[in-house]
Write a protein that holds these residues in place. Structure first.
Motif, mmCIF file in Angstrom:
data_model
loop_
_atom_site.group_PDB
_atom_site.id
_atom_site.type_symbol
_atom_site.label_atom_id
_atom_site.label_comp_id
_atom_site.label_asym_id
_atom_site.label_seq_id
_atom_site.Cartn_x
_atom_site.Cartn_y
_atom_site.Cartn_z
ATOM 1 N N ILE A 173 1.135 -0.645 0.244
ATOM 2 C CA ILE A 173 0.541 -0.004 0.058
ATOM 3 C C ILE A 173 0.870 1.313 -0.052
ATOM 4 C CG2 ILE A 173 -1.584 0.880 1.538
ATOM 5 C CD1 ILE A 173 -2.852 -1.383 2.766
ATOM 6 N N ILE A 174 2.054 1.320 0.919
ATOM 7 C CA ILE A 174 2.741 2.472 0.543
ATOM 8 C C ILE A 174 3.627 2.435 -0.588
ATOM 9 C CG2 ILE A 174 5.103 3.301 1.803
ATOM 10 C CD1 ILE A 174 4.473 1.238 4.355
ATOM 11 N N GLU A 175 3.825 1.233 -1.160
ATOM 12 C CA GLU A 175 4.457 1.489 -2.318
ATOM 13 C C GLU A 175 3.560 2.233 -3.761
ATOM 14 O OE1 GLU A 175 7.100 1.537 -5.112
ATOM 15 O OE2 GLU A 175 7.945 0.107 -3.660
ATOM 16 N N ARG A 176 1.941 2.035 -3.717
ATOM 17 C CA ARG A 176 0.967 2.609 -4.042
ATOM 18 C C ARG A 176 1.121 4.130 -4.382
ATOM 19 N NH1 ARG A 176 -2.342 -0.262 -7.398
ATOM 20 N NH2 ARG A 176 -2.592 1.835 -7.970
ATOM 21 N N GLU A 177 0.719 4.423 -2.256
ATOM 22 C CA GLU A 177 0.400 5.711 -1.897
ATOM 23 C C GLU A 177 1.692 6.847 -2.663
ATOM 24 O OE1 GLU A 177 -2.278 6.483 -1.360
ATOM 25 O OE2 GLU A 177 -3.566 5.197 -0.911
ATOM 26 N N ALA A 178 2.898 6.464 -2.755
ATOM 27 C CA ALA A 178 4.416 7.146 -2.247
ATOM 28 C C ALA A 178 5.006 7.077 -3.456
ATOM 29 C CB ALA A 178 4.767 7.490 -1.061
ATOM 30 N N GLY A 232 3.908 15.505 -6.592
ATOM 31 C CA GLY A 232 4.002 14.267 -6.735
ATOM 32 C C GLY A 232 4.051 14.096 -5.119
ATOM 33 N N GLU A 233 4.896 14.978 -4.268
ATOM 34 C CA GLU A 233 4.613 14.726 -2.934
ATOM 35 C C GLU A 233 3.528 15.584 -1.939
ATOM 36 O OE1 GLU A 233 8.225 17.517 -1.667
ATOM 37 O OE2 GLU A 233 9.017 17.721 -3.615
ATOM 38 N N HIS A 234 3.660 14.718 -0.742
ATOM 39 C CA HIS A 234 2.459 14.348 -0.212
ATOM 40 C C HIS A 234 2.344 16.194 0.879
ATOM 41 C CE1 HIS A 234 2.340 10.664 -1.840
ATOM 42 N NE2 HIS A 234 0.764 10.420 -1.610
ATOM 43 N N THR A 235 1.721 16.292 1.619
ATOM 44 C CA THR A 235 1.263 17.049 2.680
ATOM 45 C C THR A 235 0.629 16.272 3.408
ATOM 46 O OG1 THR A 235 0.298 19.188 1.175
ATOM 47 C CG2 THR A 235 0.232 19.242 3.346
ATOM 48 N N PHE A 236 0.988 16.340 4.390
ATOM 49 C CA PHE A 236 0.738 15.336 6.073
ATOM 50 C C PHE A 236 -0.311 16.257 7.010
ATOM 51 C CE2 PHE A 236 3.976 13.275 4.335
ATOM 52 C CZ PHE A 236 3.225 11.949 3.847
ATOM 53 N N SER A 237 -1.317 15.880 7.557
ATOM 54 C CA SER A 237 -2.316 16.226 9.059
ATOM 55 C C SER A 237 -2.410 15.780 9.725
ATOM 56 C CB SER A 237 -3.439 16.681 7.694
ATOM 57 O OG SER A 237 -3.116 17.806 6.653
ATOM 58 N N LYS A 238 -2.363 15.981 10.812
ATOM 59 C CA LYS A 238 -2.213 15.505 12.072
ATOM 60 C C LYS A 238 -4.128 15.753 12.210
ATOM 61 C CE LYS A 238 1.165 17.136 14.083
ATOM 62 N NZ LYS A 238 1.920 18.199 15.618
ATOM 63 N N THR A 239 -4.624 16.490 11.708
ATOM 64 C CA THR A 239 -6.045 16.284 12.063
ATOM 65 C C THR A 239 -6.832 16.914 10.459
ATOM 66 O OG1 THR A 239 -6.051 19.138 12.027
ATOM 67 C CG2 THR A 239 -6.408 18.038 14.963
ATOM 68 N N TYR A 240 -7.950 16.218 11.131
ATOM 69 C CA TYR A 240 -9.116 16.088 9.218
ATOM 70 C C TYR A 240 -9.443 17.577 9.146
ATOM 71 C CZ TYR A 240 -12.695 15.282 6.073
ATOM 72 O OH TYR A 240 -13.898 15.261 5.023
ATOM 73 N N LYS A 241 -9.340 19.213 9.712
ATOM 74 C CA LYS A 241 -9.230 20.539 9.844
ATOM 75 C C LYS A 241 -8.321 20.715 8.743
ATOM 76 C CE LYS A 241 -9.879 24.701 11.934
ATOM 77 N NZ LYS A 241 -10.606 25.385 12.714
ATOM 78 N N GLU A 274 2.335 12.594 15.100
ATOM 79 C CA GLU A 274 0.718 12.494 15.130
ATOM 80 C C GLU A 274 0.317 11.982 13.517
ATOM 81 O OE1 GLU A 274 0.311 15.514 17.679
ATOM 82 O OE2 GLU A 274 1.838 14.538 19.316
ATOM 83 N N TYR A 275 0.504 12.289 12.767
ATOM 84 C CA TYR A 275 0.316 12.720 11.613
ATOM 85 C C TYR A 275 -0.939 10.756 11.604
ATOM 86 C CZ TYR A 275 3.504 16.003 9.654
ATOM 87 O OH TYR A 275 4.804 16.294 9.540
ATOM 88 N N LEU A 276 -2.479 11.940 10.565
ATOM 89 C CA LEU A 276 -3.550 10.511 10.421
ATOM 90 C C LEU A 276 -4.092 11.313 9.046
ATOM 91 C CD1 LEU A 276 -5.531 11.116 13.774
ATOM 92 C CD2 LEU A 276 -4.414 8.762 13.000
ATOM 93 N N TYR A 277 -3.455 12.012 8.362
ATOM 94 C CA TYR A 277 -4.200 11.429 6.993
ATOM 95 C C TYR A 277 -2.903 12.499 6.247
ATOM 96 C CZ TYR A 277 -8.268 13.163 9.153
ATOM 97 O OH TYR A 277 -9.523 12.216 10.659
ATOM 98 N N PHE A 278 -3.496 12.567 4.807
ATOM 99 C CA PHE A 278 -1.982 13.120 3.815
ATOM 100 C C PHE A 278 -3.205 12.956 2.847
ATOM 101 C CE2 PHE A 278 -1.129 8.377 3.755
ATOM 102 C CZ PHE A 278 -1.609 8.229 2.632
ATOM 103 N N VAL A 279 -2.188 14.079 2.043
ATOM 104 C CA VAL A 279 -3.190 14.725 0.170
ATOM 105 C C VAL A 279 -1.702 15.385 -0.351
ATOM 106 C CG1 VAL A 279 -3.374 16.773 0.587
ATOM 107 C CG2 VAL A 279 -4.234 16.059 -1.060
ATOM 108 N N VAL A 280 -1.850 14.099 -1.428
ATOM 109 C CA VAL A 280 -0.515 14.426 -2.933
ATOM 110 C C VAL A 280 -0.628 15.495 -3.045
ATOM 111 C CG1 VAL A 280 -2.185 12.876 -4.964
ATOM 112 C CG2 VAL A 280 0.728 12.909 -4.273
ATOM 113 N N SER A 281 0.188 16.185 -4.278
ATOM 114 C CA SER A 281 0.015 17.798 -4.847
ATOM 115 C C SER A 281 0.147 17.601 -6.470
ATOM 116 C CB SER A 281 1.034 18.213 -4.139
ATOM 117 O OG SER A 281 2.649 17.879 -3.667
ATOM 118 N N LYS A 282 0.149 18.206 -6.720
ATOM 119 C CA LYS A 282 0.301 17.903 -8.654
ATOM 120 C C LYS A 282 2.088 17.225 -8.791
ATOM 121 C CE LYS A 282 -2.472 21.531 -10.371
ATOM 122 N NZ LYS A 282 -3.267 23.009 -10.423
#
Length: 345
Positions: free
Chosen positions: A230-235, A327-336, A317-325
């Protein structure tokens, strides 16, 4: 006892002591010299070529015996010692080799490690993140396998590997365990030889320390490779894999859904850039938007960085990440924070 006798005895003792020291010093040099002679060419003035076939899965001891039987090395034990010293033990590849008895043991080991075969061979590459079906398609398109034979063997064949001990026979049984790499095989290699070559490579990469680490984490090998896939496919970036891993580990600890798009793409059999609501509602144990925890099996073949990331996640303490254009990710601790990062993309 007069002083003359004492002096003579002291002189004798001193001479014996010097002789003993000389013997002790000479012994290692003698052994080194003997070992050096044993790994030299069998015939430095010969240029005759001898063809030797190394079957798939052959141990270093058996390789040494084959080479000795073909008069290519002087001593099989010396060859085995040299393979250990050069960290080549277990890295020598199967195939047909045209070797000469004017080659020393070091040159022969190098040829076997590099897979410098002279038989009619073909190379194929399995990229990191390839699914089992993609591997089969590539091998078939290269004319290397009979698809039905390969699938039958992969799903129901007998393979003696520690990492497969608790993997039941059945469809996609080897998903995740055919290591992604570039391989060179004989053009007439059998389906079994190709499978074993790829499983041997996984066996080389998955070190004993990985088994120990998995046990410390309370994970089975199947779970480690499933998470790694899963990590391979996500990152896309190696530097981000431990961070992506930390998100999934943190979610598992908090009984949160993993919500990995890659697992849904695996169900769909295609890599859709954007999933629909209908996609994430599919009823499948691989749907991590619907079912907690890891899927039942890996979803692709992970490379070493992803395997290590699964075993050694970054502490966050990250629970979320989102990919940018890019290919890098932004990691977040909260849903907000996550929504803000998502909207920013």
């Amino acid at each position: 006892m007069n002083s003359s006798v004492r002096r003579q005895r002291k002189k004798k003792f001193k001479n014996l002591l010097l002789l003993l020291i000389a013997v002790l010093l000479a012994a290692p040099l003698g052994l080194f010299y003997s070992f050096g002679k044993l790994i030299q060419p069998v015939d430095a003035y010969s240029n005759s070529t001898i063809t030797v076939e190394i079957p798939s899965g052959t141990s270093t001891a058996r390789i040494a015996k084959l080479l000795k039987e073909n008069n290519l090395i002087k001593n099989d034990l010396a060859f085995r010692i040299l393979s250990r010293l050069s960290k080549s033990d277990g890295k020598m590849q199967a195939g047909k080799y045209a070797l000469r008895n004017d080659m020393d043991a070091k040159a022969i080991i190098q040829a076997l490690v590099e897979g410098d075969v002279t038989h009619d061979t073909v190379k194929f590459t399995i990229p990191e993140g390839f699914e089992f079906v993609q591997i089969v398609n590539r091998l078939e398109s290269n004319g290397l396998i009979d698809r039905d034979k390969f699938l039958q063997l992969a799903n129901y064949g007998d393979f003696n590997y520690k990492f497969l001990e608790n993997i039941p026979k059945g469809e996609n049984r080897l998903e995740g365990f055919l290591f992604p790499d570039t391989y060179q095989v004989a053009r007439d290699a059998t389906e079994e030889e190709i499978l074993k070559k790829m499983l041997d490579r996984f066996n080389q990469v998955f070190q004993e320390s990985y088994y120990q680490r998995a046990q410390e984490m309370g994970l089975s090998i199947n779970e480690v490779i499933t998470l790694a896939s899963i990590i391979e496919r996500e990152a896309k970036l190696d530097k981000e894999r431990p961070l992506v891993s930390s998100v999934f580990h943190n979610r598992i600890k908090q009984n949160m859904l993993l919500q990995s798009c890659a697992t849904v793409q695996y169900i769909l059999g295609e890599r859709k850039e954007n999933l629909t609501l209908k996609d994430i509602e599919i009823d499948s144990p691989y749907n991590t938007y619907k079912y907690q925890g890891l899927p039942p099996k890996p979803i692709a073949s992970p490379g070493k960085p992803s395997i290590e990331a699964a075993l050694y996640p970054e502490t966050t303490e990250y629970l979320y990440f989102v990919v940018s254009k890019n290919g890098e990710h932004t990691f977040s601790k909260t849903y907000k924070e996550h929504l803000k990062a998502k909207n920013g993309n």
